[in-house]
Design a protein around this motif. Structure first.
Motif, PDB file in Angstrom:
ATOM      1  N   TRP A  87      37.668  45.383  51.402  1.00 17.20           N
ATOM      2  CA  TRP A  87      36.586  44.348  51.362  1.00 17.20           C
ATOM      3  C   TRP A  87      36.591  43.697  52.464  1.00 17.20           C
ATOM      4  N   GLU A  91      33.472  45.156  54.566  1.00 15.17           N
ATOM      5  CA  GLU A  91      32.226  44.130  54.099  1.00 15.17           C
ATOM      6  C   GLU A  91      32.386  42.920  54.785  1.00 15.17           C
ATOM      7  N   HIS A  92      33.353  42.139  54.284  1.00 14.64           N
ATOM      8  CA  HIS A  92      33.341  40.648  54.581  1.00 14.64           C
ATOM      9  C   HIS A  92      33.236  40.114  56.158  1.00 14.64           C
ATOM     10  N   GLY A  95      30.023  41.407  57.974  1.00 11.54           N
ATOM     11  CA  GLY A  95      28.780  40.791  57.414  1.00 11.54           C
ATOM     12  C   GLY A  95      28.887  39.456  58.132  1.00 11.54           C
ATOM     13  N   VAL A 138      26.170  37.231  52.530  1.00 10.10           N
ATOM     14  CA  VAL A 138      27.625  38.108  52.567  1.00 10.10           C
ATOM     15  C   VAL A 138      28.599  37.661  51.631  1.00 10.10           C
ATOM     16  N   THR A 141      28.054  38.868  47.370  1.00 11.19           N
ATOM     17  CA  THR A 141      27.888  40.064  47.191  1.00 11.19           C
ATOM     18  C   THR A 141      28.821  40.475  45.886  1.00 11.19           C
ATOM     19  N   TRP A 143      31.200  42.845  45.463  1.00 15.11           N
ATOM     20  CA  TRP A 143      32.462  43.032  45.990  1.00 15.11           C
ATOM     21  C   TRP A 143      33.167  41.805  46.132  1.00 15.11           C
TER      22      TRP A 143
END
Length: 163
Positions: A87, A91-92, A95, A138, A141, A143
């Motif tokens: 993650w 993503e994190h 983002g 962000v 989400t 996730w």
């Protein structure tokens, strides 16, 4: 690389004794700095940990002066560590690095010293980047919602540059 946290009443002494940027928490309770060499100091209340960088990203505002530094230090349940790391990496951190006002985003694993096992630092040109609509998107989400309950020993601190 090393990360030091220290009481706010030693910020001036720390600035004189160590090269590099010194940050003071927004609430004025503590300072922090990153060091290239370890500093085992006799100053009461100083916590120093050794970091291994796992990710470093130029932010949307790369090249601007970073006046703010947001640090998140946390542990995660061992059985959720793989998902947590995926993650953060996929993503994190990317983002948040893409949010306007973010100069740089980096993630570390603590490899020596006590405290949470993971640390993320976000250099901000604008304080307003933190909790801006893009930042919150962000953080909001599916996730993020899935992994966040598995954090523990979490410390979130906003710092402003003082030296």
């Amino acid at each position: 690389m090393w990360f030091a946290r220290f009481p706010s009443d030693v910020v001036d002494d720390w600035s004189r004794a160590h090269e590099g940027i010194v940050w003071l928490s927004e609430d004025g309770s503590e300072g922090c700095s990153y060091l290239e060499v370890p500093s085992h100091t006799a100053i009461a209340g100083v916590v120093v940990v050794r970091l291994a960088q796992t990710q470093s990203l130029k932010g949307d505002s790369h090249g601007r002066d970073a006046l703010w530094h947001y640090v998140v230090a946390t542990d995660v349940l061992p059985e959720q560590e793989a998902d947590f790391n995926a993650w953060y990496g996929v993503e994190h951190l990317p983002g948040l690095a893409a949010v306007p006002g973010v100069v740089h985003a980096a993630r570390y694993r603590v490899i020596e010293g006590t405290g949470p096992a993971y640390l993320a630092g976000y250099e901000l040109a604008d304080r307003a980047a933190f909790n801006s609509p893009p930042w919150l998107a962000v953080r909001g989400t599916a996730w993020s919602s899935r992994v966040r309950p598995y954090f523990f020993n979490t410390r979130r601190t906003m710092y402003r540059r003082v030296a």
